[in-house]
Design a protein around this motif. Structure first.
Motif, mmCIF file in Angstrom:
data_model
loop_
_atom_site.group_PDB
_atom_site.id
_atom_site.type_symbol
_atom_site.label_atom_id
_atom_site.label_comp_id
_atom_site.label_asym_id
_atom_site.label_seq_id
_atom_site.Cartn_x
_atom_site.Cartn_y
_atom_site.Cartn_z
ATOM 1 N N ASP A 137 0.849 -1.182 0.000
ATOM 2 C CA ASP A 137 0.000 0.000 0.000
ATOM 3 C C ASP A 137 0.885 1.232 0.000
ATOM 4 N N THR A 138 0.644 2.121 -0.955
ATOM 5 C CA THR A 138 1.392 3.370 -1.036
ATOM 6 C C THR A 138 0.415 4.533 -0.971
ATOM 7 N N PHE A 139 0.727 5.468 -0.092
ATOM 8 C CA PHE A 139 -0.115 6.649 0.087
ATOM 9 C C PHE A 139 0.766 7.888 0.058
ATOM 10 N N ARG A 140 0.307 8.910 -0.623
ATOM 11 C CA ARG A 140 1.048 10.168 -0.664
ATOM 12 C C ARG A 140 0.063 11.320 -0.787
ATOM 13 N N ILE A 141 0.316 12.363 -0.033
ATOM 14 C CA ILE A 141 -0.476 13.579 -0.128
ATOM 15 C C ILE A 141 0.474 14.765 -0.136
ATOM 16 N N ALA A 142 0.210 15.706 -1.011
ATOM 17 C CA ALA A 142 1.036 16.906 -1.128
ATOM 18 C C ALA A 142 0.126 18.108 -1.296
ATOM 19 N N THR A 143 0.503 19.221 -0.702
ATOM 20 C CA THR A 143 -0.289 20.433 -0.804
ATOM 21 C C THR A 143 0.621 21.639 -0.699
ATOM 22 N N GLY A 144 0.107 22.771 -1.105
ATOM 23 C CA GLY A 144 0.932 23.972 -1.024
ATOM 24 C C GLY A 144 0.227 25.189 -1.569
ATOM 25 N N LEU A 145 0.927 26.287 -1.585
ATOM 26 C CA LEU A 145 0.468 27.559 -2.124
ATOM 27 C C LEU A 145 1.435 28.025 -3.201
ATOM 28 N N ARG A 146 0.912 28.667 -4.227
ATOM 29 C CA ARG A 146 1.752 29.289 -5.225
ATOM 30 C C ARG A 146 1.050 30.514 -5.794
ATOM 31 N N GLY A 147 1.855 31.375 -6.379
ATOM 32 C CA GLY A 147 1.261 32.575 -6.947
ATOM 33 C C GLY A 147 2.304 33.628 -7.238
ATOM 34 N N THR A 199 5.300 26.924 -2.816
ATOM 35 C CA THR A 199 5.635 26.231 -1.562
ATOM 36 C C THR A 199 4.903 24.897 -1.532
ATOM 37 N N TYR A 200 5.464 23.940 -0.807
ATOM 38 C CA TYR A 200 4.851 22.617 -0.796
ATOM 39 C C TYR A 200 5.262 21.850 0.459
ATOM 40 N N VAL A 201 4.379 20.984 0.890
ATOM 41 C CA VAL A 201 4.663 19.992 1.926
ATOM 42 C C VAL A 201 4.043 18.680 1.448
ATOM 43 N N SER A 202 4.672 17.566 1.787
ATOM 44 C CA SER A 202 4.102 16.281 1.387
ATOM 45 C C SER A 202 4.494 15.215 2.392
ATOM 46 N N TYR A 203 3.676 14.181 2.420
ATOM 47 C CA TYR A 203 3.955 12.999 3.237
ATOM 48 C C TYR A 203 3.586 11.777 2.413
ATOM 49 N N GLY A 204 4.467 10.813 2.387
ATOM 50 C CA GLY A 204 4.195 9.573 1.677
ATOM 51 C C GLY A 204 4.658 8.373 2.479
ATOM 52 N N ALA A 205 3.988 7.248 2.287
ATOM 53 C CA ALA A 205 4.358 6.026 3.007
ATOM 54 C C ALA A 205 4.039 4.810 2.151
ATOM 55 N N THR A 206 4.896 3.817 2.227
ATOM 56 C CA THR A 206 4.685 2.522 1.571
ATOM 57 C C THR A 206 4.763 1.436 2.636
ATOM 58 N N LYS A 207 3.764 0.619 2.671
ATOM 59 C CA LYS A 207 3.695 -0.461 3.651
ATOM 60 C C LYS A 207 3.522 -1.771 2.905
ATOM 61 N N GLU A 208 4.328 -2.756 3.269
ATOM 62 C CA GLU A 208 4.261 -4.060 2.613
ATOM 63 C C GLU A 208 4.097 -5.165 3.638
ATOM 64 N N SER A 209 3.212 -6.087 3.326
ATOM 65 C CA SER A 209 3.018 -7.286 4.144
ATOM 66 C C SER A 209 3.187 -8.488 3.225
ATOM 67 N N GLN A 210 4.098 -9.366 3.561
ATOM 68 C CA GLN A 210 4.427 -10.494 2.687
ATOM 69 C C GLN A 210 4.382 -11.800 3.474
ATOM 70 N N VAL A 211 3.780 -12.811 2.868
ATOM 71 C CA VAL A 211 3.748 -14.156 3.429
ATOM 72 C C VAL A 211 4.458 -15.085 2.451
ATOM 73 N N SER A 212 5.451 -15.820 2.936
ATOM 74 C CA SER A 212 6.227 -16.722 2.090
ATOM 75 C C SER A 212 5.880 -18.170 2.406
ATOM 76 N N SER A 213 5.966 -19.016 1.408
ATOM 77 C CA SER A 213 5.666 -20.441 1.587
ATOM 78 C C SER A 213 6.842 -21.264 1.103
ATOM 79 N N GLY A 214 6.849 -22.537 1.497
ATOM 80 C CA GLY A 214 7.846 -23.475 1.005
ATOM 81 C C GLY A 214 9.069 -23.628 1.883
#
Length: 969
Positions: A416-426, A436-451
């Protein structure tokens, strides 16, 4: 409303796409007094009327993306000659323990971590934990307006990681209405199923001051099995001494693995297995003719994916609202959910993994209450040929076996990847604007292995006896039970490894060890830039930009406890966690020097600097200088020189020591007390080696010590930044006599110093005992008091990350584009060609020994891509031809330029018809079913394991069809 100038259009065609820079009417405008739009191109923070750049930029348009029928933009980018072999893709990551199915991009074959991926000119959160590599699966393909590819160092403009260049993905803006796309595809083999659905919506506010857009997309790419695409079984390559490509290799098959499902058991007089009828028979891997013995080896190709199935759900939205005539607020948000699955053959287990302290000896007899008992599961025919190997009076054996009852190996991953960015310009005042800008992003992974299996439990399950005393209380005194009472209490059931399919379901419950992986990556970003034109020179106004940026990166990777301890039959992989932050200041200027003079319609100088302060490496500095000269209206010359930097990523800094068991040759073997030479003196200086020589006459290794070398791979918190020196020199020629024709030619040269690398273990050994004591720090030998036979033997040869490497590449990029009315319709075409003049790696720069990669597979000297399209009324056809020149195998295998593979050409096309608001399309990828050069399925010499070719260089799937419809409402 912003308008693009005629000259800007011409230059954008020169950059490779002829794509228009559309702008939203609600944006805060940066305009001249006449209201003409100023354009910002990748590689500069400045905006100009012409949109010129002193750096070479190629553009992939949204129209090209739509006409390629792709699911992931990586599929199209890798056709560009400037883009190298991707670090991770659907077709090269089936054997990866993590991040399988991720899609990355690599410019110039300098590494994905040296290619900076931006979205709308700003950084995007990484998709591979601990690295800077962005997963292109998370970018909604149908939402892309264009992709700008800048080749060359751009750290002064964008910061770390832009050593090889920048891939800037620009999303659509100011869209109004509804666009729906649905597509289905399949290969001619009936696999590689592809289903795509997307919907893009946009609307303006009632007062006309705002616009909001949203995109929803879903795609499902099915699995591709290697056995169905020309690699039905394992095979092996045999090298000959000829230079003729057709005679270089002989592929033998079927060729199976010696780890068979029925098991291979080593006795005193031979090796045995157990057939389907329970008979003990001689072992034969491939069933050679004439001896009456069948093949008991294992066909690994039957279980391997060639392409990983991948499902994606993506959502993106962006909008902007004009607060007043000079200022606006904007928002971008992205979410992507990706599911991937890998699959490969069942685990190959040998007895040494279960009984490492005894070198793999498995007891066949045990001393229980003073009496010798025999494992009742061992067939009599094998038991009769067993002897006491370790002198304890009890017989034992060795084995290797494919754990088919456990099932195929692989992993299922949810990202799952989530990112949000916002800012002002003019605009601040006339000629000056801000962003101007600020942002936050995150990637989360859950994995199950077999064998995988629990090696401690498996070892207990192999130690069995007949339950004559009914120790489990079930009334059965003839069954086999585990000898250890503690193990029985924990559910131990004997594992019968003698014959295929004999490990029972109850035994599997005890020995199975499904793996777990959890990762988390986050990025915090804040910045701003102000730009304007403070004064004018005779040749024009001087442009300046200045700004700041703050960034914090964090990553965590954590396997389950068994994997961390190395108790699931694999190497131990410890937990990795780390973070860093950086504060940066940057500035840029464009100075017009000459205008409207003889042989100088224009001449301007560009310069940019960036100062960074990392929490890890401290202060770094990067810069860029560029010159743009237009001697005539038709010709423009551009040149840049840059110093780029790359700070070490989290994995390189903080990866803890991960144990491995390498195969190395000890240079001290054979050294005596009187032998001469620098190597001999260095060997005898070690007390353990000296003791071994004194006891044995020469330095001698027993088999256990020779095979028992260990070592650790690790990060290094003391790493410093890499530096890349880049040069480009080129021209853009748009002759007035040839309407809508543009030519570009650019020479590039990239040299990376202090490259972060892990020193090869054999290199460390050879250099340490060849006189360079720097490498001796990575080598640990056993002490003198351990015993004469083992004294001085190698215990650890470590390989931490160091700033000891180097990289170099140079060559020429050529492009030509044309678009005009021909006959009743419109013809457009573009060709991009790259000639790679030189390229090499310095594994250890201090040694100066180059490992050339230019001309090798994946780095062909000649690469080209030709796109041709013709539109007539509502009909259109578009074709893409990709060419990879003749290439050679790695010079480390056979010598430079000895063994070659032929050139490769792939042809794709799409035809479409528009009726009303619907566009119906049909396409074929690899229409002529071009096949990549063949290699062994296990990549012993080169290529991708399981693919039978280099599946990340050449198409390994073959001809594919797709059809779809797009509604624009």
């Amino acid at each position: 409303m912003f308008k693009r100038t005629k000259l800007a259009t011409c230059l954008l065609v020169a950059f490779g796409g002829g794509i228009g820079f559309s702008a939203s009417p609600v944006l805060a405008q940066s305009a001249t007094s006449a209201g003409t739009e100023r354009i910002e191109v990748t590689g500069s923070r400045l905006r100009s009327l012409e949109g010129e750049s002193s750096s070479p930029v190629q553009v992939v348009t949204g129209e090209e993306i739509a006409k390629a029928g792709i699911v992931n933009v990586q599929e199209l980018l890798t056709k560009n000659p400037t883009v190298g072999v991707p670090g991770i893709s659907r077709t090269n990551s089936n054997f990866a323990t993590s991040s399988a199915g991720v899609a990355t991009v690599d410019l110039r074959n300098l590494g994905s971590d040296r290619t900076l991926v931006l979205v709308n000119g700003r950084r995007f959160v990484a998709g591979v934990p601990g690295s800077a590599s962005v997963d292109l699966n998370t970018i909604p393909t149908e939402f892309i307006e264009r992709v700008e590819i800048l080749t060359g160092g751009a750290s002064a403009t964008y910061g770390s990681d832009a050593v090889a260049g920048v891939v800037n993905i620009i999303l659509k803006k100011n869209f109004q209405g509804l666009s729906v796309n649905a597509q289905h595809g399949v290969s001619e083999k009936g696999d590689d199923r592809k289903d795509v659905f997307s919907m893009t919506m946009g609307a303006n506010s009632e007062n006309g001051r705002g616009n909001i857009m949203a995109h929803i997309g879903f795609s499902d790419q099915g699995a591709v099995m290697a056995r169905d695409h020309g690699v039905p079984f394992d095979n092996i390559s045999l090298a000959y001494t000829t230079r003729k490509p057709e005679d270089v290799f002989k592929f033998v098959g079927p060729f199976y693995s010696s780890y068979g499902s029925s098991g291979r058991f080593f006795g005193d007089n031979g090796t045995y297995t157990v057939d389907a009828n329970g008979n003990v028979v001689p072992w034969s891997t491939n069933g050679p003719a004439g001896d009456g013995v069948g093949a008991y080896g294992y066909n690994r190709q039957n279980d391997r994916y060639l392409a990983i199935p991948t499902k994606r759900f993506v959502f993106a939205t962006q909008g902007e609202y004009a607060i007043d005539d000079n200022h606006s607020a904007w928002l971008e948000a992205n979410y992507a959910q990706t599911q991937t699955k890998s699959r490969l053959e069942p685990f190959p287990l040998d007895s040494e993994a279960l009984f490492p302290s005894s070198g793999g000896q498995v007891p066949a007899e045990f001393l229980v209450n003073g009496s010798v008992v025999v494992n009742p599961l061992i067939p009599a025919g094998i038991l009769a040929d067993l002897v006491d190997n370790d002198g304890d009076g009890l017989r034992d054996y060795f084995f290797s076996r494919r754990l088919s009852e456990v099932g195929t190996r692989g992993n299922k991953a949810d990202r799952d990847t989530f990112r949000i960015a916002t800012g002002l310009r003019g605009s601040i005042f006339d000629g000056w604007d801000y962003d101007t800008y600020v942002s936050y992003g995150a990637t989360k992974e859950s994995q199950v292995s077999s064998g995988q299996v629990n090696v401690l439990n498996f070892a207990q399950a192999l130690q069995a006896m007949t339950d004559v005393d009914d120790v489990d209380g079930d009334g059965n005194t003839t069954e086999a039970v585990c000898i250890s009472a503690d193990a029985r209490a924990q559910g131990c059931v004997p594992a019968n490894i003698f014959g295929a399919g004999n490990i029972s379901a109850d035994a599997l419950k005890y020995i199975l060890a499904p793996g777990m992986l959890s990762t988390f990556t986050s990025q915090k970003l804040a910045g701003g830039v102000i730009r304007g034109e403070p004064f004018a020179l005779p040749a024009g106004k001087v442009g300046v930009a200045a700004g700041f940026e703050w960034r914090e990166e964090y990553a965590r990777t954590e396997f389950d406890a068994l994997q961390q301890a190395g108790l699931n039959a694999g190497n131990a992989i410890p937990r990795t966690e780390g973070s860093f932050s950086v504060r940066e200041l940057f500035a840029e200027t464009r100075i017009p020097l000459v205008k409207d003079q003889i042989l100088a319609k224009s001449l301007s100088l560009n310069a940019a600097i960036r100062s960074s302060d990392y929490s890890t490496v401290g202060r770094t500095f990067s810069w860029t200088t560029g010159l743009e000269w237009a001697p005539t209206r038709d010709l423009r010359v551009r040149a840049t020189k840059a110093l780029a930097v790359r700070a070490p990523n989290i994995n390189e800094l903080y990866s803890p020591a991960s144990q491995t068991f390498p195969q190395v040759q000890d240079p001290c073997v054979g050294v005596t007390a009187t032998s001469t030479g620098a190597r001999d003196d260095a060997c005898r200086a070690d007390p353990g080696v000296a003791a071994n020589i004194a006891a044995n006459g020469s330095f001698t290794l027993n088999q256990s010590d020779a095979q028992g070398v260990s070592g650790y791979d690790s990060g290094n918190p003391n790493l410093k930044e890499e530096t890349g020196k880049t040069w480009t020199l080129g021209l853009v020629y748009a002759p007035s006599a040839l309407k809508n024709v543009v030519f570009t030619a650019d020479y590039f040269r990239v040299k990376i110093e202090d490259a972060i690398t892990n020193v090869g273990r054999q290199t460390s050994l050879n250099q340490c005992y060849g006189g360079d004591t720097y490498f001796c720090q990575f080598i640990i030998r056993r002490p003198a008091n351990i015993g004469a036979n083992s004294a001085g033997s190698l215990e650890y040869v470590n390989s931490p990350a160091t700033n000891s490497g180097g990289l170099f590449t140079s060559g020429v990029d050529l492009t030509a584009s044309y678009s005009d009315r021909v006959g009743p319709g419109r013809l457009s075409g573009r060709i991009a060609y790259t000639y790679l003049d030189d390229g090499y790696e310095l594994p250890v720069a201090r040694l100066g020994t180059k490992d050339p990669f230019v001309g090798e597979i994946g780095a062909a000297r000649d690469r080209a891509a030709l796109s041709v399209g013709y539109t007539y009324k509502d009909f259109a056809i578009n074709t893409t031809t990709t060419y990879i020149g003749k290439s050679y195998l790695d010079d480390q295998l056979f010598g430079r330029g000895v063994v070659s593979v032929p050139s490769y050409t792939q042809f794709d096309f799409q035809a479409s018809y528009t009726y009303g608001k619907a566009t119906w399309y049909f396409g074929m990828d690899n229409a002529f079913n071009a096949k990549g050069p063949k290699t062994d399925s296990n990549a012993l010499l080169w290529g991708t394991t399981g693919a039978g070719t280099a599946a990340d260089v050449y198409d390994a799937i073959g001809r594919r069809y797709y059809a779809g419809v797009r509604f624009d409402l």
